[in-house]
Scaffold this active site. Structure first.
Site, PDB file in Angstrom:
ATOM      1  N   PHE A 153       1.150  -1.112   0.028  1.00  0.00           N
ATOM      2  CA  PHE A 153      -0.068  -0.017  -0.238  1.00  0.00           C
ATOM      3  C   PHE A 153       0.827   1.480  -0.028  1.00  0.00           C
ATOM      4  O   PHE A 153       0.256   2.341  -0.255  1.00  0.00           O
ATOM      5  CB  PHE A 153      -0.941   0.042   1.316  1.00  0.00           C
ATOM      6  CG  PHE A 153      -0.265   0.375   2.401  1.00  0.00           C
ATOM      7  CD1 PHE A 153      -0.061   1.938   2.813  1.00  0.00           C
ATOM      8  CD2 PHE A 153       0.240  -0.389   3.393  1.00  0.00           C
ATOM      9  CE1 PHE A 153       0.352   2.358   4.077  1.00  0.00           C
ATOM     10  CE2 PHE A 153       0.956  -0.073   4.553  1.00  0.00           C
ATOM     11  CZ  PHE A 153       1.188   1.288   4.754  1.00  0.00           C
ATOM     12  N   LYS A 177      -1.607  -7.521  -9.293  1.00  0.00           N
ATOM     13  CA  LYS A 177      -2.467  -7.583  -7.990  1.00  0.00           C
ATOM     14  C   LYS A 177      -2.051  -6.358  -7.180  1.00  0.00           C
ATOM     15  O   LYS A 177      -1.130  -6.373  -6.308  1.00  0.00           O
ATOM     16  CB  LYS A 177      -2.348  -8.948  -7.329  1.00  0.00           C
ATOM     17  CG  LYS A 177      -3.581  -9.254  -6.596  1.00  0.00           C
ATOM     18  CD  LYS A 177      -4.012  -8.513  -5.525  1.00  0.00           C
ATOM     19  CE  LYS A 177      -3.280  -8.354  -4.236  1.00  0.00           C
ATOM     20  NZ  LYS A 177      -3.487  -7.520  -3.285  1.00  0.00           N
ATOM     21  N   GLU A 180      -5.145  -3.870  -2.006  1.00  0.00           N
ATOM     22  CA  GLU A 180      -6.437  -3.617  -1.864  1.00  0.00           C
ATOM     23  C   GLU A 180      -6.774  -2.342  -0.904  1.00  0.00           C
ATOM     24  O   GLU A 180      -7.951  -1.704  -1.116  1.00  0.00           O
ATOM     25  CB  GLU A 180      -7.267  -5.022  -1.351  1.00  0.00           C
ATOM     26  CG  GLU A 180      -6.756  -4.983   0.182  1.00  0.00           C
ATOM     27  CD  GLU A 180      -5.583  -5.775   0.356  1.00  0.00           C
ATOM     28  OE1 GLU A 180      -4.551  -5.695  -0.504  1.00  0.00           O
ATOM     29  OE2 GLU A 180      -5.479  -6.634   1.339  1.00  0.00           O
ATOM     30  N   SER A 230       5.593  -6.975   3.079  1.00  0.00           N
ATOM     31  CA  SER A 230       6.069  -7.241   4.273  1.00  0.00           C
ATOM     32  C   SER A 230       6.948  -8.656   4.334  1.00  0.00           C
ATOM     33  O   SER A 230       6.617  -9.447   3.340  1.00  0.00           O
ATOM     34  CB  SER A 230       4.932  -7.454   5.425  1.00  0.00           C
ATOM     35  OG  SER A 230       3.940  -8.337   5.348  1.00  0.00           O
ATOM     36  N   CYS A 285       9.557   1.903   3.334  1.00  0.00           N
ATOM     37  CA  CYS A 285      10.443   0.903   3.394  1.00  0.00           C
ATOM     38  C   CYS A 285      11.920   1.270   3.482  1.00  0.00           C
ATOM     39  O   CYS A 285      12.771   0.721   3.986  1.00  0.00           O
ATOM     40  CB  CYS A 285      10.424  -0.259   2.037  1.00  0.00           C
ATOM     41  SG  CYS A 285      11.072   0.342   0.652  1.00  0.00           S
TER      42      CYS A 285
HETATM   43  P1  NAD Z   1       1.765  -6.763   3.270  1.00  0.00           P
HETATM   44  O1  NAD Z   1       2.671  -7.694   3.095  1.00  0.00           O
HETATM   45  O2  NAD Z   1       0.662  -6.643   4.199  1.00  0.00           O
HETATM   46  O3  NAD Z   1       0.959  -6.703   1.523  1.00  0.00           O
HETATM   47  C1  NAD Z   1       1.523  -6.778   0.421  1.00  0.00           C
HETATM   48  C2  NAD Z   1       0.632  -7.342  -0.740  1.00  0.00           C
HETATM   49  O4  NAD Z   1       0.471  -8.772   0.005  1.00  0.00           O
HETATM   50  C3  NAD Z   1      -0.689  -6.792  -0.787  1.00  0.00           C
HETATM   51  O5  NAD Z   1      -0.987  -6.859  -2.149  1.00  0.00           O
HETATM   52  C4  NAD Z   1      -1.417  -7.620   0.087  1.00  0.00           C
HETATM   53  O6  NAD Z   1      -2.900  -7.840  -0.597  1.00  0.00           O
HETATM   54  C5  NAD Z   1      -0.861  -8.949   0.113  1.00  0.00           C
HETATM   55  N1  NAD Z   1      -1.174  -9.880   1.135  1.00  0.00           N
HETATM   56  C6  NAD Z   1      -1.196  -9.194   2.520  1.00  0.00           C
HETATM   57  N2  NAD Z   1      -1.489 -10.387   3.606  1.00  0.00           N
HETATM   58  C7  NAD Z   1      -1.370 -11.379   2.581  1.00  0.00           C
HETATM   59  C8  NAD Z   1      -1.514 -12.766   3.173  1.00  0.00           C
HETATM   60  N3  NAD Z   1      -1.654 -13.219   4.542  1.00  0.00           N
HETATM   61  N4  NAD Z   1      -1.321 -13.783   2.278  1.00  0.00           N
HETATM   62  C9  NAD Z   1      -1.052 -13.399   0.733  1.00  0.00           C
HETATM   63  N5  NAD Z   1      -1.031 -12.058   0.485  1.00  0.00           N
HETATM   64  C10 NAD Z   1      -1.119 -11.169   1.474  1.00  0.00           C
HETATM   65  O7  NAD Z   1       2.521  -5.072   3.073  1.00  0.00           O
HETATM   66  P2  NAD Z   1       1.953  -3.524   3.185  1.00  0.00           P
HETATM   67  O8  NAD Z   1       1.477  -3.329   4.569  1.00  0.00           O
HETATM   68  O9  NAD Z   1       0.835  -3.364   2.088  1.00  0.00           O
HETATM   69  O10 NAD Z   1       3.227  -2.807   2.880  1.00  0.00           O
HETATM   70  C11 NAD Z   1       4.133  -2.414   3.808  1.00  0.00           C
HETATM   71  C12 NAD Z   1       5.404  -3.225   4.126  1.00  0.00           C
HETATM   72  O11 NAD Z   1       5.984  -3.451   2.639  1.00  0.00           O
HETATM   73  C13 NAD Z   1       6.300  -3.049   4.870  1.00  0.00           C
HETATM   74  O12 NAD Z   1       6.935  -4.076   5.537  1.00  0.00           O
HETATM   75  C14 NAD Z   1       7.519  -2.294   4.047  1.00  0.00           C
HETATM   76  O13 NAD Z   1       8.717  -2.288   4.672  1.00  0.00           O
HETATM   77  C15 NAD Z   1       7.271  -3.378   2.671  1.00  0.00           C
HETATM   78  N6  NAD Z   1       7.787  -2.689   1.923  1.00  0.00           N
HETATM   79  C16 NAD Z   1       8.896  -3.258   1.175  1.00  0.00           C
HETATM   80  C17 NAD Z   1       9.855  -2.423   0.203  1.00  0.00           C
HETATM   81  C18 NAD Z   1      11.116  -2.982  -0.435  1.00  0.00           C
HETATM   82  O14 NAD Z   1      11.482  -2.522  -1.625  1.00  0.00           O
HETATM   83  N7  NAD Z   1      12.007  -3.938   0.250  1.00  0.00           N
HETATM   84  C19 NAD Z   1       9.251  -1.417  -0.646  1.00  0.00           C
HETATM   85  C20 NAD Z   1       7.827  -1.093  -0.060  1.00  0.00           C
HETATM   86  C21 NAD Z   1       7.204  -1.879   1.073  1.00  0.00           C
END
Ligand code: NAD
Length: 499
Positions: A153, A177, A180, A230, A285
């Site tokens: 997000f 994808k 959401e 994450s 991040c």
């Molecule tokens: P998230 O992991 O909750 O969600 C990421 C994606 O995974 C979304 O599209 C979501 O719909 C999906 N998702 C969520 N829960 C899931 C599950 N249980 N099973 C399968 N898919 C699932 O992450 P977020 O809260 O949207 O974003 C923040 C995180 O992203 C932070 O940890 C941040 O550090 C990381 N991030 C990393 C980078 C990088 O380049 N390393 C860049 C941006 C963000």
């Protein structure tokens, strides 16, 4: 379902279509709680339809001349530029970050689109003449087929643009994808990509949560998958999609430390810490979430508090210094971690929990928060807070600071503030972290290079954009060829090893 709120569409085979699902989520403005749109959790049949459209489109797209692919992204970058203000406004409304930061989010993605327009110089093989007498060897970088991307997000413009432009420029087709929580700006970018001329089926979009993600991980027709999000979810995606035989890259969570040496330019270092600690409400991040103050730099805490307290918190559209967190749930989690920090003995130097934003009493706001005396073992140190909370750790030496950082499970980004070239060089050499900043607090690489990461922040060898992504989105084929000159050939059978 109410008709007053617009619905987010799927994109399948060039058509923006309404989902048949009965499972919808609200997309909510985090500064006001206004429902902006409803997003569908796509059905398994819709995921299949998107993948099969991409599979069919691959048959012709993979043969499209490289110049035609490049020109498409030249047009796309211009459309993004022309619509920058609108894109930033949508992003701010659904994600919360300030308008200036939202433009930065779009711009960092736009740079990757420019990079994709340069595909003619990137997707090149190698050639060696006379590897044996009259025999040449060369490589071709061929597209893989259907690729998929799953995005978080916090950068709803930049991160989708890390993925589909490079994959498609390489000759693949794509299923995206988006998060959401804020899919609207992503969809506007997708509309512009279609306007730029991406043919039906080459780019498809499905929305959803874990079920859709798992379906993409398992789908036998998807060859490669890019994930940003994450660490727990990325680890799951990496394992599940690898098990299904896919090439996978997962860019994941962070706990970015910045070392401040006492010889640093104090004013610059403190300003950078405050900007990188609290910008985007800490939801980057590449946010600095731990400042490691070495020796006398520990005496700079009062000045850091003054600078952090001066930051303005408000709705992103007013361009304050920081906007709200993405959701009430995220706000409650951050507030809970701040309470835990106090309970576990860290010293709360500045508390952002009670921040007031007149006219936006329901927004998910947390003001800049500073803790000193933070130690490993405390929840505020061990967890990625993803909020405007900066933890201060005091150490006596650069060696101690490096040891602390290398012992952390994450290795996404880090920085050092110093006037000493020798200290900076030692840090750069010994630190086990992907992105390293030297007097630069958020070193997100420009697309000439690739984003990377170490340890818990990355799974998979090859990173997004830069040169690495060409290898990620292509299969290397090595051709060894011999052309017989009939007049000169002996016609003798050779039973020794080839060549
Ligand atoms: P998230 O992991 O909750 O969600 C990421 C994606 O995974 C979304 O599209 C979501 O719909 C999906 N998702 C969520 N829960 C899931 C599950 N249980 N099973 C399968 N898919 C699932 O992450 P977020 O809260 O949207 O974003 C923040 C995180 O992203 C932070 O940890 C941040 O550090 C990381 N991030 C990393 C980078 C990088 O380049 N390393 C860049 C941006 C963000």
């Amino acid at each position: 379902m109410s008709t007053a709120v617009p619905t987010i569409k799927l994109l399948i085979n060039g058509e923006f279509v309404e989902s048949n699902t009965s499972d919808w989520r609200d997309v909510v403005n985090p500064a006001t709680q206004q429902v902006l749109a409803r997003v569908p959790m796509a059905t398994p049949e819709e995921v299949d339809a998107a993948v099969s459209a991409a599979k069919e489109a691959f048959k012709s797209w993979k043969k499209t001349p490289i110049g035609a692919r490049a020109r498409l992204f030249l047009k796309y970058q211009q459309l993004i530029r022309d619509n920058m203000k609108e894109l930033a406004a949508i992003l701010t409304a659904e994600q919360g970050k300030t308008l200036a930061d939202a433009e930065g989010d779009v711009f960092r993605g736009l740079e990757v689109v420019e990079h994709a327009a340069n595909i003619g110089n990137l997707q090149l093989g190698e050639h060696a003449e006379n590897v044996a007498s009259g025999v040449d060897t060369y490589t071709v970088q061929q597209p893989l087929g259907v690729c998929a991307g799953i995005t978080p997000f916090n950068f709803p413009a930049m991160i989708p643009l890390w993925m589909f432009p490079m994959a498609i420029a390489c000759g693949n087709t794509f299923v995206l994808k988006p998060s959401e929580q804020d899919p609207m700006v992503t969809m506007r970018l997708v509309e512009l990509a279609i306007e730029a001329g991406i043919p039906p089926g080459v780019l498809n979009v499905v929305h959803g949560g874990p079920e859709v993600v798992n379906a993409l991980c398992d789908h036998p027709d998807i060859k490669a998958l890019s994930f940003v999000g994450s660490t727990p979810v990325g680890t799951h995606v990496y394992q599940r999609a690898s098990q299904a035989g896919k090439r996978v890259q997962c860019m994941m969570g962070a706990k970015n430390h910045a070392i401040v040496l006492p010889d640093a330019n104090k004013e610059q270092a403190l300003n950078q810490l405050v900007g990188a600690g609290f910008g985007a409400a800490g939801q980057r991040c590449m946010a600095i979430s731990v400042a490691v103050l070495v020796g006398e730099a520990q005496g700079w805490i009062p000045e850091l508090v003054v600078k952090a307290r001066a930051l303005k918190v408000g709705p992103g559209r007013d361009n304050p210094d920081l906007g709200p967190l993405i959701s009430p749930r995220a706000r409650a989690r951050v507030a809970g971690l701040i309470a835990k920090g106090i309970e576990q003995g860290a010293k709360l130097e500045l508390d952002g929990r009670a921040v007031q934003v007149p006219g936006h009493e329901h927004g998910n706001f947390v003001g800049p928060t500073l803790f000193s005396g933070v130690k490993p073992g405390m929840a505020i140190y061990d967890q990625e807070i993803f909020g405007p909370v900066l933890c201060l750790v005091g150490v006596d030496s650069l060696d101690e600071a490096i040891e602390l950082i290398n012992a952390n499970p994450h290795g996404n980004g880090t920085a050092i503030f110093t006037q000493s070239g020798a200290a900076a060089r030692k840090f750069q050499e010994e630190i086990d972290v992907g992105q390293v900043g030297i007097n630069v607090p958020i070193p997100v690489p420009v697309p000439l290079f690739s984003f990377t990461g170490s340890r818990g922040s990355k799974l998979g060898d090859l990173g997004p954009y830069g040169k690495q992504v060409i290898l990620f989105y292509t299969q290397t084929k090595t051709v060894t060829s011999r052309w017989f000159d009939d007049a000169a050939s002996s016609g003798k059978v050779n039973t020794t090893i080839a060549l």
